[in-house]
Design a protein around this motif. Structure first.
Motif, PDB file in Angstrom:
ATOM      1  N   ASP A 354       0.864  -1.180   0.000  1.00 21.25           N
ATOM      2  CA  ASP A 354       0.000   0.000   0.000  1.00 21.25           C
ATOM      3  C   ASP A 354       0.901   1.230   0.000  1.00 21.25           C
ATOM      4  N   PRO A 355       0.780   2.088  -1.019  1.00 17.75           N
ATOM      5  CA  PRO A 355       1.660   3.260  -1.094  1.00 17.75           C
ATOM      6  C   PRO A 355       1.442   4.258   0.041  1.00 17.75           C
ATOM      7  N   HIS A 356       0.351   4.108   0.788  1.00 16.44           N
ATOM      8  CA  HIS A 356       0.040   5.058   1.850  1.00 16.44           C
ATOM      9  C   HIS A 356       0.258   4.487   3.252  1.00 16.44           C
ATOM     10  N   VAL A 357       0.610   3.205   3.345  1.00 17.34           N
ATOM     11  CA  VAL A 357       0.719   2.549   4.654  1.00 17.34           C
ATOM     12  C   VAL A 357       2.102   1.915   4.787  1.00 17.34           C
ATOM     13  N   PRO A 358       2.970   2.489   5.623  1.00 18.22           N
ATOM     14  CA  PRO A 358       4.316   1.938   5.783  1.00 18.22           C
ATOM     15  C   PRO A 358       4.369   0.686   6.648  1.00 18.22           C
ATOM     16  N   ALA A 359       3.400   0.522   7.547  1.00 17.61           N
ATOM     17  CA  ALA A 359       3.374  -0.650   8.426  1.00 17.61           C
ATOM     18  C   ALA A 359       1.925  -0.994   8.725  1.00 17.61           C
ATOM     19  N   TRP A 360       1.637  -2.296   8.816  1.00 12.96           N
ATOM     20  CA  TRP A 360       0.260  -2.739   9.009  1.00 12.96           C
ATOM     21  C   TRP A 360       0.226  -3.876  10.008  1.00 12.96           C
ATOM     22  N   ASP A 361      -0.639  -3.727  10.996  1.00 13.93           N
ATOM     23  CA  ASP A 361      -0.763  -4.708  12.064  1.00 13.93           C
ATOM     24  C   ASP A 361      -2.164  -5.298  12.042  1.00 13.93           C
ATOM     25  N   VAL A 362      -2.249  -6.609  12.110  1.00 11.77           N
ATOM     26  CA  VAL A 362      -3.528  -7.307  12.166  1.00 11.77           C
ATOM     27  C   VAL A 362      -3.553  -8.187  13.401  1.00 11.77           C
ATOM     28  N   ASP A 363      -4.357  -7.804  14.360  1.00 10.38           N
ATOM     29  CA  ASP A 363      -4.519  -8.573  15.602  1.00 10.38           C
ATOM     30  C   ASP A 363      -3.182  -8.862  16.284  1.00 10.38           C
ATOM     31  N   GLY A 364      -2.319  -7.867  16.300  1.00 11.33           N
ATOM     32  CA  GLY A 364      -1.042  -8.019  16.977  1.00 11.33           C
ATOM     33  C   GLY A 364       0.071  -8.587  16.130  1.00 11.33           C
ATOM     34  N   THR A 365      -0.249  -8.986  14.908  1.00 12.44           N
ATOM     35  CA  THR A 365       0.766  -9.514  13.990  1.00 12.44           C
ATOM     36  C   THR A 365       1.121  -8.446  12.962  1.00 12.44           C
ATOM     37  N   THR A 366       2.396  -8.122  12.863  1.00 15.27           N
ATOM     38  CA  THR A 366       2.842  -7.158  11.869  1.00 15.27           C
ATOM     39  C   THR A 366       3.091  -7.872  10.554  1.00 15.27           C
ATOM     40  N   LEU A 367       2.322  -7.514   9.549  1.00  6.99           N
ATOM     41  CA  LEU A 367       2.458  -8.181   8.254  1.00  6.99           C
ATOM     42  C   LEU A 367       3.596  -7.574   7.443  1.00  6.99           C
ATOM     43  N   HIS A 368       4.172  -8.391   6.585  1.00  5.25           N
ATOM     44  CA  HIS A 368       5.299  -7.952   5.757  1.00  5.25           C
ATOM     45  C   HIS A 368       4.792  -7.026   4.658  1.00  5.25           C
ATOM     46  N   ARG A 369       5.407  -5.861   4.564  1.00  3.30           N
ATOM     47  CA  ARG A 369       5.092  -4.930   3.485  1.00  3.30           C
ATOM     48  C   ARG A 369       6.127  -5.105   2.379  1.00  3.30           C
ATOM     49  N   VAL A 370       5.663  -5.448   1.191  1.00  5.37           N
ATOM     50  CA  VAL A 370       6.585  -5.664   0.084  1.00  5.37           C
ATOM     51  C   VAL A 370       7.027  -4.306  -0.460  1.00  5.37           C
TER      52      VAL A 370
END
Length: 420
Positions: A354-370
């Motif tokens: 996502d060009p607008h989201v540098p980091a994303w967390d789902v239920d405590g898990t940080t997903l890998h941003r390509v």
């Protein structure tokens, strides 16, 4: 120092309001309970999508100042409440911030002050919740001070309609209150529409969002049976939209998100049940349909992988766009979260871009941003378009990814692309 306006709550609603008033020459004071927000704004740094640092700097040059000191409300001629009203556990709005703001105003309320509530809520809040708190100091609404409701109509990321050119609805506790609120907003809004009272203004906002909620649910339900019947719903909508009257196009998606559509209609539904004892069936059915879309999307992804003789367990699923709306960074109530949650529960290796989201967390898990989108598209078992950011080239996505599930209709149809 006297202020023409004090804005309580400097988020996605309050800050654009403060900006437009400042542009019109009003002296604006911003009040927020978050010290970091106050400090950042006074340093010229923005924290919302629709304003950048240069916008905040211009506000400061025009005399804007942020504070966490409620005592400064005593200096304002008009006070506008723009605090959050999240969904409570009971299904109605959580008015904690509204009542806190009202108490802060009551402690420093002066005669002839205009107080306006903009926070979205159920009909009757202004008169039944805010007014009694404000009157605890002995001043009477409609006699000693003016009280009104004006629904916020901020649409984050909208490049065409902003606060100035979006008509402003105002409804007062009395006719004089309505007139005072209308005169105030006309100082920096092009068109002001007067309501019969506060309840009509409160309900108008809920009708606007319920209308969208129900129509989105309609096309989301159509997406399901059109898929089963091998009908291209996107082409159906294109065709229907050629009618110059009686039709407005709505489009399916992975669910609804943001601070309005998934939440506000529930305020009206909750109010109807609590006061009248029967359901608002359109809203409750729309909520049921839209709330199940993320699971439906996950199931479609699983089915597409099965067609490739691949199990979802261990498959790399690339999610494209995880915000609730295109071209903004806001992730509130984004349907991408339940989609990712379901895929992860099935064992998928979920990554995102996502060009607008540098980091994303789902239920405590940080997903890998390509970082390399081209390589990620090539390497994923399936790419899923969840948000139609303008930075995404649909043709490139369709060409590079071995399999695409597009919930937003930005990719051309092909053997390797399936639309919602």
């Amino acid at each position: 120092m006297a202020a023409d306006l004090a804005v309580i709550g400097l988020g996605y609603v309050g800050l654009p309001l403060a900006q437009e008033a400042s542009r019109a020459g009003l002296t604006v004071l911003g009040l927020d309970v978050a010290p970091d927000v106050v400090a950042a704004l006074n340093d010229g740094r923005s924290h919302v999508d629709d304003l950048d640092d240069a916008d905040v700097a211009a506000m400061l040059d025009a005399g804007f100042r942020a504070t966490a000191d409620a005592a400064e409300l005593a200096t304002a001629d008009a006070i506008v409440i723009c605090v959050p009203t999240p969904l409570s556990d009971e299904g109605g709005p959580d008015l904690t911030a509204v009542t806190a703001a009202s108490r802060a105003i009551a402690a420093h309320l002066r005669p002839n002050t205009l107080v306006v509530l903009e926070s979205t809520t159920y009909p009757g809040t202004t008169d039944e919740v805010v007014r009694p708190i404000l009157e605890q100091g002995g001043l009477e609404a409609g006699q000693d001070f003016h009280l009104a409701f004006s629904p916020e109509r901020i649409d984050p990321g909208n490049q065409t309609f902003g606060l100035r050119n979006t008509p402003k609805v105002v409804g007062g506790h009395t006719l004089a209150c309505t007139a005072a609120a209308a005169a105030f907003y006309r100082r920096f809004v092009d068109t002001v529409v007067e309501a019969r009272g506060t309840r009509e203004a409160e309900t108008a906002k809920l009708l606007e969002n319920t209308y969208r909620h129900v129509n989105i649910a309609l096309v989301n339900e159509m997406a399901r049976f059109c898929h089963e019947l091998d009908i291209d719903l996107w082409d159906v909508i294109r065709l229907a939209a050629t009618k110059p009257f009686g039709f407005k196009a709505f489009y399916p998606g992975p669910g609804v998100g943001g601070h309005c559509i998934p939440i506000d209609p529930n305020y009206l539904s909750h109010n109807v049940r609590a006061r009248l004892g029967y359901p608002f069936r359109f809203v409750e059915l729309a909520q049921e349909i839209n709330a199940t879309m993320p699971d439906y999307v996950a199931q479609r992804i699983q089915n597409l992988l099965n067609q490739e003789r691949k199990a979802v367990n261990g498959a790399t699923v690339l999610l494209l766009g995880v915000t609730y709306k295109h071209d903004i960074a806001d992730q509130r109530e984004s349907p991408a979260v339940p989609v990712a949650r379901r895929l992860m529960a099935l064992g998928a290796q979920v990554v995102f871009h996502d060009p607008h989201v540098p980091a994303w967390d789902v239920d405590g898990t940080t997903l890998h941003r390509v970082a390399d989108l081209d390589a990620a598209l090539t390497g994923a078992d399936i790419a899923v378009v969840l948000q139609a950011h303008s930075a995404y080239d649909g043709e490139m996505i369709a060409k590079k990814a071995p399999r695409v599930f597009d919930t937003r209709g930005i990719t051309p149809a092909s053997e390797t692309v399936e639309h919602l």
